[in-house]
Design an enzyme around this catalytic site. Structure first.
Site, PDB file in Angstrom:
ATOM      1  N   CYS A   1     -58.178 -14.821 -24.397  1.00  0.00           N
ATOM      2  CA  CYS A   1     -58.051 -13.493 -23.926  1.00  0.00           C
ATOM      3  C   CYS A   1     -57.654 -13.367 -22.428  1.00  0.00           C
ATOM      4  O   CYS A   1     -57.742 -14.315 -21.653  1.00  0.00           O
ATOM      5  CB  CYS A   1     -59.690 -13.249 -23.714  1.00  0.00           C
ATOM      6  SG  CYS A   1     -60.453 -13.202 -25.306  1.00  0.00           S
TER       7      CYS A   1
ATOM      8  N   CYS B   1     -59.862 -13.987 -19.134  1.00  0.00           N
ATOM      9  CA  CYS B   1     -60.943 -15.019 -19.108  1.00  0.00           C
ATOM     10  C   CYS B   1     -60.275 -16.462 -18.486  1.00  0.00           C
ATOM     11  O   CYS B   1     -59.399 -16.809 -19.174  1.00  0.00           O
ATOM     12  CB  CYS B   1     -61.421 -15.283 -20.398  1.00  0.00           C
ATOM     13  SG  CYS B   1     -62.551 -16.485 -20.317  1.00  0.00           S
TER      14      CYS B   1
END
Lengths: 345, 214
Positions: free
Chosen positions: A115, A118
């Protein structure tokens, strides 16, 4: 190398004692020592005969390991470092509040999901945790007695390690294990459909979905998993599930400035989530190095919350905790400590 | 899941296989199917590597040591059966759009599917692999893409092959067009590292689409 008893379910312990020619009831005794009394050594299992302890000790160790490092935030949050396998580490965040104390546990060393927002995702993937390594984060926590809630929201995607996560949940909730209420445990997923289906069938714990935008094209840019398991399929599956029995599903929504915090997102969220009883947790974005993303302003988050609530979607702004020690949502990483080979690509 | 009869299962490089079976369903190039050895076993996902008008479906896979499926799959022969799911997924590159396709190892599969479906105009394909034999479907790519097919090899050297990781190639490349789309497919490490390089080179994250195999 001796195997760990920690992380074995009662059924697995029954196999162990049978293979060692020990009485069947010994399995329950071992579970009791491991999960209720948390002894550090097989030698401490006093109601098991010396002969049987020796047999066990020839092949197994209890398997507990203490944290190797701890950092404390000004807000009371603590971040614990645990060794997992050789030269690999994971972090767990202890978050005390007035009326409860939550531990955010890891399920993998690193993460495969990539992601954009992240820090764990930037670490890449170094391995799955065993059920024992997951449970150890809880049982070896100095504040263990104060814990009221467990959330699988640390490093890794829990439902990319479904087998070990389900085993750990069984240990946490079974009468022979820690006997926690499944309503005190939440497993968070990015939306891996097969793992989610299995989790809903085999566990009674709460579920959280990392949503972050209701629009497919936008979500593809933030979360590669959208290319495989589109969020609309995840939501459709959740709508078929019976949520009436105190089990809860919540949606996690990190707010990015100008990206997913507009009126059209309110409208689309309201459309996407209609027919499903859920809570939307709005989360402040904690910037990570080299990110092109910015967090929404606090007043925008408040407006967003109110606009969603006005449309019947219960929304709350989650208080940010542990940001100063990199323990807040999306900030956990052990990249600098974990040995990983440079890959050929 | 649907039962399928294997037509062929050929080792095309060390521990890398192409499995084929008859196509009797529609799919979009870039989509995945689930494959299982048993109706009760959870399927593993693989990108289709063949064109959407071909008679067969091809799957490119490498053996994962200790894996539940691929060691078993590698032993299957013609006329053996497997179980598959419907095609799904959204990793789609539009026909004729200006795009750069970046893959490592068997991550080439979705781009092979797009390519064999006739989608190769205005495309730059960058493929990273360990050995020269790792450039699966290389002859076909080279024939149609010419200079727009770049091979980056980490352990061997070859004519027209960039020596080193594809990330090194991208770091040295100073003519990446920010208006083009960038599609990445490979391991988490490859996608994350490549995405970071593209972002540093001024490509908007909105123009980067990744697919990670897991």
């Amino acid at each position: 190398m001796k195997k760990s008893l920690l992380g074995k379910t009662l059924a697995e312990l029954e196999v162990v004692v049978k293979d060692l020619g020990m009485p069947a009831f010994t399995a329950k005794q071992i579970a009791d020592w491991l999960y209720k009394k948390t002894i550090s050594s097989i030698d401490d299992m006093q109601n098991i005969s010396l002969q049987n302890r020796e047999k066990l000790g020839e092949k197994f160790v209890a398997g507990f390991s203490n944290h190797t490092q701890v950092q404390a935030s000004v807000d009371g949050t603590k971040k614990y470092l645990f060794a997992a396998q050789i030269k690999k580490f994971v972090e767990a965040a202890y978050i005390p509040e007035k009326t409860r104390a939550t531990l955010c546990v890891s399920s993998q060393v690193g993460c495969k999901m990539g992601c954009l927002f992240c820090m764990t995702g930037k670490q890449g993937f170094q391995g799955n945790l065993s059920a024992g390594e997951i449970v150890n984060q809880i049982l070896s926590l100095p504040e263990r007695e104060k814990l009221t809630n467990i959330v699988y929201m640390g490093m890794g995607e829990p439902l990319d390690n479904t087998e070990e996560v389900l085993k750990s949940l069984e240990i946490l909730t079974a009468p022979w294990g820690l006997a926690m209420s499944p309503r005190r445990i939440t497993v968070s997923t990015i939306g891996i459909l097969p793992g989610m289906t299995e989790f809903l069938e085999k566990s009674e714990c709460h579920l959280a979905i990392s949503l972050h935008t209701p629009f497919e094209e936008e979500r593809k840019k933030l979360m590669p998993i959208q290319n495989i398991f589109p969020i609309k399929d995840i939501i459709e599956n959740l709508k078929k599930y019976d949520w009436s029995k105190q089990r809860r599903v919540s949606m996690e929504y990190i707010m990015f400035k100008g990206l997913n915090d507009t009126e059209k997102h309110v409208r689309e969220l309201s459309r996407l989530l209609s027919g499903i009883k859920c809570r939307l947790n709005l989360i402040k974005f904690h910037p990570i190095p080299d990110t092109p993303l910015l967090g929404s302003e606090p007043e925008v988050m408040e407006y967003f919350r109110d606009a969603l609530s006005a449309r019947g979607i219960t929304s709350t702004i989650r208080r940010s905790r542990g940001e100063d020690i990199y323990a807040a949502c999306g900030m956990l990483s052990t990249k600098s400590l974990t040995e990983s080979k440079e890959q050929d690509f | 899941m649907i039962k399928k009869i294997i037509i062929s299962n050929t080792e095309i490089a060390g521990s890398v296989y192409v499995l084929s079976f008859k196509r009797d369903f529609e799919f979009l190039p870039g989509q995945v199917i689930g494959i299982s050895n048993h109706l009760q076993e959870a399927p593993r996902l693989y990108s289709i590597a063949s064109g959407n008008t071909e008679d067969v479906i091809r799957i490119l896979y490498d053996i994962k040591e200790g894996g539940q499926l691929t060691p078993w799959l590698a032993k299957r022969k013609a006329n053996d059966s497997i179980f598959i799911t419907n095609a799904s997924g959204n990793f789609i590159s539009e026909m004729n759009e200006d795009a750069c396709w970046i893959a490592s190892g068997t991550g080439i599969a979705p781009f092979a599917s797009m390519f064999f479906s006739g989608n190769y105009n205005n495309k730059l394909l960058i493929h990273g692999g360990k050995f020269l034999e790792s450039f699966y479907f290389g002859n076909e790519f080279r024939e149609k893409l010419g200079k727009n097919y770049v091979r980056c090899c980490t352990r061997e050297t070859g004519d027209g092959v960039f020596e080193g990781r594809l990330t090194h190639y991208l770091k040295e490349k100073d003519d990446l067009n920010p208006a083009h789309k960038y599609y990445l497919c490979g391991s988490a490490e490859m996608v994350v590292e490549t995405r970071d390089i593209l972002l540093l080179k001024g490509i908007s994250f909105g123009n980067i689409v990744g697919e990670i195999y897991f």
